[in-house]
Design a protein around this motif. Structure first.
Motif, PDB file in Angstrom:
ATOM      1  N   THR A 107       0.802  -1.227   0.000  1.00  0.00           N
ATOM      2  CA  THR A 107       0.000   0.000   0.000  1.00  0.00           C
ATOM      3  C   THR A 107       0.833   1.275   0.000  1.00  0.00           C
ATOM      4  N   LYS A 108       2.087   1.192   0.441  1.00  0.00           N
ATOM      5  CA  LYS A 108       2.945   2.390   0.453  1.00  0.00           C
ATOM      6  C   LYS A 108       3.556   2.675  -0.918  1.00  0.00           C
ATOM      7  N   MET A 109       3.486   1.711  -1.818  1.00  0.00           N
ATOM      8  CA  MET A 109       3.970   1.929  -3.189  1.00  0.00           C
ATOM      9  C   MET A 109       2.792   2.458  -3.999  1.00  0.00           C
ATOM     10  N   ASP A 110       2.501   3.735  -3.818  1.00  0.00           N
ATOM     11  CA  ASP A 110       1.232   4.295  -4.302  1.00  0.00           C
ATOM     12  C   ASP A 110       1.411   5.482  -5.244  1.00  0.00           C
ATOM     13  N   ARG A 111       2.485   5.448  -6.034  1.00  0.00           N
ATOM     14  CA  ARG A 111       2.725   6.567  -6.952  1.00  0.00           C
ATOM     15  C   ARG A 111       2.174   6.277  -8.355  1.00  0.00           C
ATOM     16  N   ILE A 112       1.572   7.310  -8.935  1.00  0.00           N
ATOM     17  CA  ILE A 112       1.262   7.289 -10.368  1.00  0.00           C
ATOM     18  C   ILE A 112       2.498   7.846 -11.065  1.00  0.00           C
ATOM     19  N   LEU A 113       3.211   7.018 -11.778  1.00  0.00           N
ATOM     20  CA  LEU A 113       4.504   7.391 -12.334  1.00  0.00           C
ATOM     21  C   LEU A 113       4.383   8.161 -13.640  1.00  0.00           C
ATOM     22  N   GLU A 114       3.317   7.896 -14.394  1.00  0.00           N
ATOM     23  CA  GLU A 114       3.186   8.532 -15.708  1.00  0.00           C
ATOM     24  C   GLU A 114       1.751   8.424 -16.203  1.00  0.00           C
ATOM     25  N   ILE A 115       1.293   9.490 -16.849  1.00  0.00           N
ATOM     26  CA  ILE A 115       0.040   9.461 -17.599  1.00  0.00           C
ATOM     27  C   ILE A 115       0.329  10.051 -18.969  1.00  0.00           C
ATOM     28  N   ASP A 119      -0.021   8.168 -25.835  1.00  0.00           N
ATOM     29  CA  ASP A 119       0.026   6.704 -25.850  1.00  0.00           C
ATOM     30  C   ASP A 119      -1.185   6.077 -25.180  1.00  0.00           C
ATOM     31  N   ARG A 120      -1.971   6.904 -24.487  1.00  0.00           N
ATOM     32  CA  ARG A 120      -3.148   6.440 -23.748  1.00  0.00           C
ATOM     33  C   ARG A 120      -2.781   5.326 -22.775  1.00  0.00           C
ATOM     34  N   ILE A 121      -1.785   5.606 -21.952  1.00  0.00           N
ATOM     35  CA  ILE A 121      -1.380   4.659 -20.916  1.00  0.00           C
ATOM     36  C   ILE A 121      -1.137   5.410 -19.607  1.00  0.00           C
ATOM     37  N   ALA A 122      -1.217   4.662 -18.534  1.00  0.00           N
ATOM     38  CA  ALA A 122      -0.761   5.124 -17.230  1.00  0.00           C
ATOM     39  C   ALA A 122       0.227   4.094 -16.702  1.00  0.00           C
ATOM     40  N   VAL A 123       1.274   4.569 -16.045  1.00  0.00           N
ATOM     41  CA  VAL A 123       2.244   3.688 -15.406  1.00  0.00           C
ATOM     42  C   VAL A 123       2.127   3.932 -13.903  1.00  0.00           C
ATOM     43  N   VAL A 124       1.821   2.868 -13.164  1.00  0.00           N
ATOM     44  CA  VAL A 124       1.508   3.030 -11.745  1.00  0.00           C
ATOM     45  C   VAL A 124       2.193   1.978 -10.904  1.00  0.00           C
ATOM     46  N   GLU A 125       2.335   2.311  -9.621  1.00  0.00           N
ATOM     47  CA  GLU A 125       2.767   1.328  -8.634  1.00  0.00           C
ATOM     48  C   GLU A 125       1.542   0.575  -8.119  1.00  0.00           C
ATOM     49  N   PRO A 126       1.735  -0.585  -7.475  1.00  0.00           N
ATOM     50  CA  PRO A 126       0.592  -1.443  -7.132  1.00  0.00           C
ATOM     51  C   PRO A 126      -0.324  -0.890  -6.047  1.00  0.00           C
ATOM     52  N   GLY A 127       0.172   0.024  -5.212  1.00  0.00           N
ATOM     53  CA  GLY A 127      -0.640   0.527  -4.122  1.00  0.00           C
ATOM     54  C   GLY A 127      -1.553   1.681  -4.483  1.00  0.00           C
ATOM     55  N   VAL A 128      -1.558   2.080  -5.747  1.00  0.00           N
ATOM     56  CA  VAL A 128      -2.444   3.169  -6.177  1.00  0.00           C
ATOM     57  C   VAL A 128      -3.894   2.716  -6.056  1.00  0.00           C
ATOM     58  N   VAL A 129      -4.720   3.536  -5.415  1.00  0.00           N
ATOM     59  CA  VAL A 129      -6.137   3.215  -5.255  1.00  0.00           C
ATOM     60  C   VAL A 129      -6.853   3.425  -6.586  1.00  0.00           C
ATOM     61  N   ASN A 130      -7.754   2.524  -6.905  1.00  0.00           N
ATOM     62  CA  ASN A 130      -8.450   2.549  -8.186  1.00  0.00           C
ATOM     63  C   ASN A 130      -9.094   3.913  -8.446  1.00  0.00           C
ATOM     64  N   ALA A 131      -9.822   4.437  -7.478  1.00  0.00           N
ATOM     65  CA  ALA A 131     -10.513   5.717  -7.668  1.00  0.00           C
ATOM     66  C   ALA A 131      -9.535   6.864  -7.852  1.00  0.00           C
ATOM     67  N   LEU A 218       2.683 -16.183  -8.154  1.00  0.00           N
ATOM     68  CA  LEU A 218       3.784 -16.346  -9.114  1.00  0.00           C
ATOM     69  C   LEU A 218       4.843 -15.253  -9.000  1.00  0.00           C
ATOM     70  N   GLY A 219       4.505 -14.127  -8.435  1.00  0.00           N
ATOM     71  CA  GLY A 219       5.435 -13.016  -8.333  1.00  0.00           C
ATOM     72  C   GLY A 219       4.740 -11.813  -7.728  1.00  0.00           C
ATOM     73  N   ILE A 220       5.531 -10.777  -7.428  1.00  0.00           N
ATOM     74  CA  ILE A 220       5.023  -9.562  -6.791  1.00  0.00           C
ATOM     75  C   ILE A 220       5.004  -8.444  -7.825  1.00  0.00           C
ATOM     76  N   VAL A 221       3.838  -7.986  -8.207  1.00  0.00           N
ATOM     77  CA  VAL A 221       3.728  -6.882  -9.158  1.00  0.00           C
ATOM     78  C   VAL A 221       4.161  -5.594  -8.477  1.00  0.00           C
ATOM     79  N   VAL A 222       5.150  -4.910  -9.068  1.00  0.00           N
ATOM     80  CA  VAL A 222       5.653  -3.661  -8.489  1.00  0.00           C
ATOM     81  C   VAL A 222       5.445  -2.461  -9.409  1.00  0.00           C
ATOM     82  N   ARG A 223       5.038  -2.725 -10.635  1.00  0.00           N
ATOM     83  CA  ARG A 223       4.742  -1.627 -11.572  1.00  0.00           C
ATOM     84  C   ARG A 223       3.841  -2.183 -12.660  1.00  0.00           C
ATOM     85  N   ALA A 224       2.892  -1.353 -13.123  1.00  0.00           N
ATOM     86  CA  ALA A 224       1.979  -1.803 -14.170  1.00  0.00           C
ATOM     87  C   ALA A 224       1.804  -0.716 -15.215  1.00  0.00           C
ATOM     88  N   VAL A 225       1.801  -1.128 -16.472  1.00  0.00           N
ATOM     89  CA  VAL A 225       1.463  -0.239 -17.588  1.00  0.00           C
ATOM     90  C   VAL A 225       0.019  -0.548 -17.963  1.00  0.00           C
TER      91      VAL A 225
END
Length: 471
Positions: A107-115, A119-131, A218-225
């Motif tokens: 939950t502390k990994m809560d940064r939005i790294l890029e919008i 490219d119509r993408i966001a790059v986020v850390e896993p703790g970012v709240v959906n809303a 299977l693994g720990i997601v730490v960043r998502a595009v």
């Protein structure tokens, strides 16, 4: 002699826990390592009932990828299981701790790294709240569609782990369709990058999809595009009342067969409507047996609602009421989002099923749930993403009554069995976790289980990642 052995074992456990904490503190700040038993106990489980949970040895709250890697290297070196967690809003026990584990809260990994609007993408850390993500991309004229009912609190990492859905899936699809790429820390601490940030890409196996829905095994997601869409116009909602759930399901079939593409198509039965009224005083129509909510976010939503309203009347709707404006539409949607919380308040405890069937069999499932509720003398409210055939029959019971608890569990299992009989699946969006392990094996069969276990062995040969979940 026996007491001496018990005391010796406790001493060994204390030494082992001390060694684990010392190793973790070698790569984590002190505030990120929690050992107070009262605190760690609060991280022991998610929101599911009837799911066993153990006592974690330690809870860690990393803020960087490197810190997550350190946790996994430590866990591998000491052979300590790791249970990854987000906001613990899950409903299958997938985030439940095991005895002596490291709870890895992201939950502390809560940064939005890029919008990126181009490219119509966001790059986020896993703790970012959906809303939080939804509002942030909205400022750029973009839209992130997956919206679970817990969107104000659930995290993107948790959404990815359970492949969650939401109200808008009938038009926009589920989480898996929006995850383009991932950075994943593997069980041994290595960092794997999967997928892409391009609109197209078919290089190699689709490992990204493999991680989506894997429930941290299977693994720990730490960043998502994540893929984004242009922000749609505001939606308008229609409410249609029916004298039976079967009639409401007939309307759903007519709407989908007619080629309409609503932005949501949700069903609430009489039990659910009354529960929501009791909690919120919203004044929903309690005389109805089923309330169907349809919405459109098109350029002319009023015309689309009129067409759908006519189909509802043809299916036997006793009343059709289009919302007059966005505010009234939002009120109806809020009522739907409150459904599961309101049902929990009926008796204090619920078991929330997550059976998904073909839309054409939805009416049969609703009728079957009614029979099961009558057979077991229980209150079972049904709320559904009707446009997807994804139902949430919610068994309300008194957890302090062993006999009623037994009947609740039996009714839950019978609903899952019914879903499979109708050509459906045991979970459309909540995941398997602990709650549905036995039923996953029934659904995918022995060959499917064997291959799942083989994949698990490749990524996690020591079985350290979320052991005891899925299968």
């Amino acid at each position: 002699m026996i007491m001496s052995r018990i005391e010796a074992r406790r001493d060994e456990d204390t030494v082992a826990a001390g060694s684990l904490v010392d190793r973790l503190l070698g790569g984590l700040p002190p505030e990120a390592v929690l050992t107070d038993p009262d605190v760690t106990a609060s991280y022991a489980h998610d929101m599911a009932s009837f799911c066993p949970a153990g006592s974690p040895a330690v809870v860690v709250l990393p803020r960087t990828v490197e810190q997550v890697q350190h946790v996994m290297r430590t866990a591998t070196a000491l052979r300590v299981p790791v249970v990854p967690q987000g906001a613990r809003t899950g409903l299958s026990g997938a985030a439940n701790a095991t005895d002596g584990c490291i709870v890895l809260s992201l939950t502390k990994m809560d940064r939005i790294l890029e919008i990126s609007p181009v490219d119509r993408i966001a790059v986020v850390e896993p703790g970012v709240v959906n809303a939080t993500l939804s509002r942030a991309v909205g400022e750029h004229g973009l839209y992130y569609p997956p919206d679970p009912s817990s969107w104000e609190t659930c995290t993107i990492g948790g959404n990815i782990g359970t492949a969650s859905g939401g109200l808008c899936c009938v038009k926009y699809g589920v989480t898996a369709e929006y995850v383009l790429g991932l950075d994943v820390v593997l069980a041994d601490g290595r960092l794997l990058s999967t997928g892409r940030r391009t609109a197209k890409g078919v290089a190699g196996y689709d490992l990204t999809r493999l991680f989506v829905g894997s429930e941290g095994s299977l693994g720990i997601v730490v960043r998502a595009v994540l893929a984004l869409r242009p922000k749609p116009p505001g939606q308008l909602v229609l409410a249609a009342e029916f004298a039976s759930g079967t009639a409401a399901c007939d309307a759903v079939c007519r709407i989908m067969a007619g080629g309409h593409v609503p932005s949501l198509l949700e069903l609430m039965d009489r039990t659910t409507v009354r529960a929501v009224n009791a909690m919120t005083r919203m004044g929903l129509p309690e005389s109805t047996e089923a309330l169907l909510l349809a919405a459109f976010d098109t350029t002319d939503p009023a015309a689309d609602l009129a067409a759908v309203g006519a189909l509802c009347e043809a299916a036997g709707a006793t009343r059709v009421v289009p919302a007059e404006d966005a505010a009234e539409s939002e009120l109806l949607l809020q009522a739907r989002r409150m459904s599961l919380v309101a049902l929990e308040a009926v008796t204090g405890t619920t078991m929330i099923d997550d059976v998904c069937v073909p839309r054409s069999r939805l009416g049969e499932l609703i009728e079957g749930v009614e029979r099961i509720a009558e057979k077991h003398r229980l209150t079972i409210g049904v709320v559904a993403h009707a446009g997807d055939g994804n139902t949430h029959p919610t068994v309300c019971f008194d957890a302090a009554d062993p006999e009623e608890s037994r009947r609740a569990r039996e009714s839950f299992d019978e609903i899952m069995a019914l879903g499979l009989e109708l050509g459906g699946t045991i979970t459309g969006e909540h995941g398997v976790g602990v709650l549905k392990k036995e039923w996953l094996a029934r659904e995918i069969g022995p060959v499917g289980v064997e291959l799942h276990q083989a994949v698990k062995q490749v990524f996690d040969p020591l079985n350290l990642l979320n052991p005891g979940k899925l299968f």
